[in-house]
Design an enzyme around this catalytic site. Structure first.
Site, mmCIF file in Angstrom:
data_model
loop_
_atom_site.group_PDB
_atom_site.id
_atom_site.type_symbol
_atom_site.label_atom_id
_atom_site.label_comp_id
_atom_site.label_asym_id
_atom_site.label_seq_id
_atom_site.Cartn_x
_atom_site.Cartn_y
_atom_site.Cartn_z
ATOM 1 N N SER A 90 0.522 -0.843 0.189
ATOM 2 C CA SER A 90 0.014 -0.026 -0.095
ATOM 3 C C SER A 90 1.068 1.030 0.128
ATOM 4 O O SER A 90 1.701 1.724 -0.917
ATOM 5 C CB SER A 90 -1.317 -0.042 1.394
ATOM 6 O OG SER A 90 -2.298 0.775 1.560
ATOM 7 N N ASP B 271 -10.397 -4.875 -4.363
ATOM 8 C CA ASP B 271 -9.716 -3.889 -3.358
ATOM 9 C C ASP B 271 -10.383 -2.353 -3.734
ATOM 10 O O ASP B 271 -10.825 -2.463 -4.588
ATOM 11 C CB ASP B 271 -8.475 -3.111 -3.727
ATOM 12 C CG ASP B 271 -7.647 -2.456 -3.042
ATOM 13 O OD1 ASP B 271 -8.211 -1.665 -1.688
ATOM 14 O OD2 ASP B 271 -6.224 -2.647 -2.566
ATOM 15 N N HIS C 253 -8.616 -5.715 -0.363
ATOM 16 C CA HIS C 253 -7.119 -4.443 0.101
ATOM 17 C C HIS C 253 -6.101 -5.490 1.808
ATOM 18 O O HIS C 253 -6.491 -4.865 2.669
ATOM 19 C CB HIS C 253 -7.349 -3.123 1.067
ATOM 20 C CG HIS C 253 -6.049 -2.496 0.893
ATOM 21 N ND1 HIS C 253 -4.913 -2.111 -0.088
ATOM 22 C CD2 HIS C 253 -5.411 -1.253 2.011
ATOM 23 C CE1 HIS C 253 -4.479 -1.024 -0.297
ATOM 24 N NE2 HIS C 253 -4.676 -0.781 1.452
#
Length: 232
Positions: free
Chosen positions: A125, A180, A212
């Site tokens: 991320s 996600d 995610h």
């Protein structure tokens, strides 16, 4: 002086190689996490630590700072951003400060005798975004870059740096879950297409139904890629 350098202020946890140390991997966590937290999460997903015979893994922890998407709440983040969107300006001031701090971490490895082309940087991320800034803007001589569930903003300073670059660029390994909802799969795809158009050798791996998060299939694919970039 080392005690006051940026990297000295970064807490980190490390996984030592089982054999002789000949390469290093810097793995950056996502927003609000920690180095130890990321290591533990990977261990839960794989049912064991991510380990290598010859590669040391460094999981640094981002410093605590006010984070705008949390309405200024304090969080362990590599940089600030106006919002979680690919369609807003980057907070370059905080990104550039952290590029310097993480450069100190790379330099620490080089001082122990590890060449830059035996160092990989990447993350999950926000950590993947940070790694792309670090490598493609400041350290184009590292062995490679990986970005899991990550994206770059439109008009990113990374794209601007690559437009001016004419050297050989580190390869990018990028993964994204199709489900996600925090960092959209399309943002990751767009980032990959842009980097490819600017000369980065890269493959984009989609993982159907993955949110995610880290997945076992993704981490196993990553491990194989790491060994192609950093052979024993």
């Amino acid at each position: 002086m080392a005690a006051t350098s940026g990297s000295a202020r970064l807490r980190r946890c490390m996984v030592s190689p089982a054999g002789r140390h000949s390469a290093s991997l810097i793995f950056l966590h996502g927003s609000g996490d920690s180095g130890q937290g990321l290591r533990t999460w990977i261990k839960q997903v794989l049912n064991q630590d991510l380990t290598f015979q010859h590669i040391k893994i460094i999981y640094p922890t981002a410093p605590s700072r006010p984070y705008t998407p949390l309405k200024g709440g304090i969080s362990n983040v590599w940089f600030d951003r106006l919002k979680i969107s690919n369609d807003c300006p980057e907070h370059l001031e905080s990104i550039d400060v952290m590029c310097q701090v993480l450069t100190d971490l790379i330099d620490d490895e080089v001082k122990t005798g590890i060449k830059k082309n035996r160092i990989l940087v990447g993350g999950f991320s926000m950590g993947g975004c940070m790694a792309m800034h670090l490598a493609y803007r400041s350290h184009q001589d590292v062995a490679g870059v990986f970005a899991l569930s990550s994206f770059l903003n439109k008009g990113s300073a990374v794209y601007q740096a690559l437009q001016k670059s004419d050297g050989v660029l580190p390869e990018l390994f990028q993964c994204h879950g199709t489900a996600d909802e925090l960092v959209l799969h399309s943002w990751g795809e767009e980032t990959n297409s842009m980097l490819k158009s600017l000369g980065v050798s890269t493959k984009f791996h989609s993982f159907p139904g993955v949110y995610h998060e880290l997945s076992k299939a993704e981490l196993e694919k990553l491990k194989s890629w790491i060994l192609t970039k950093l052979p024993d």
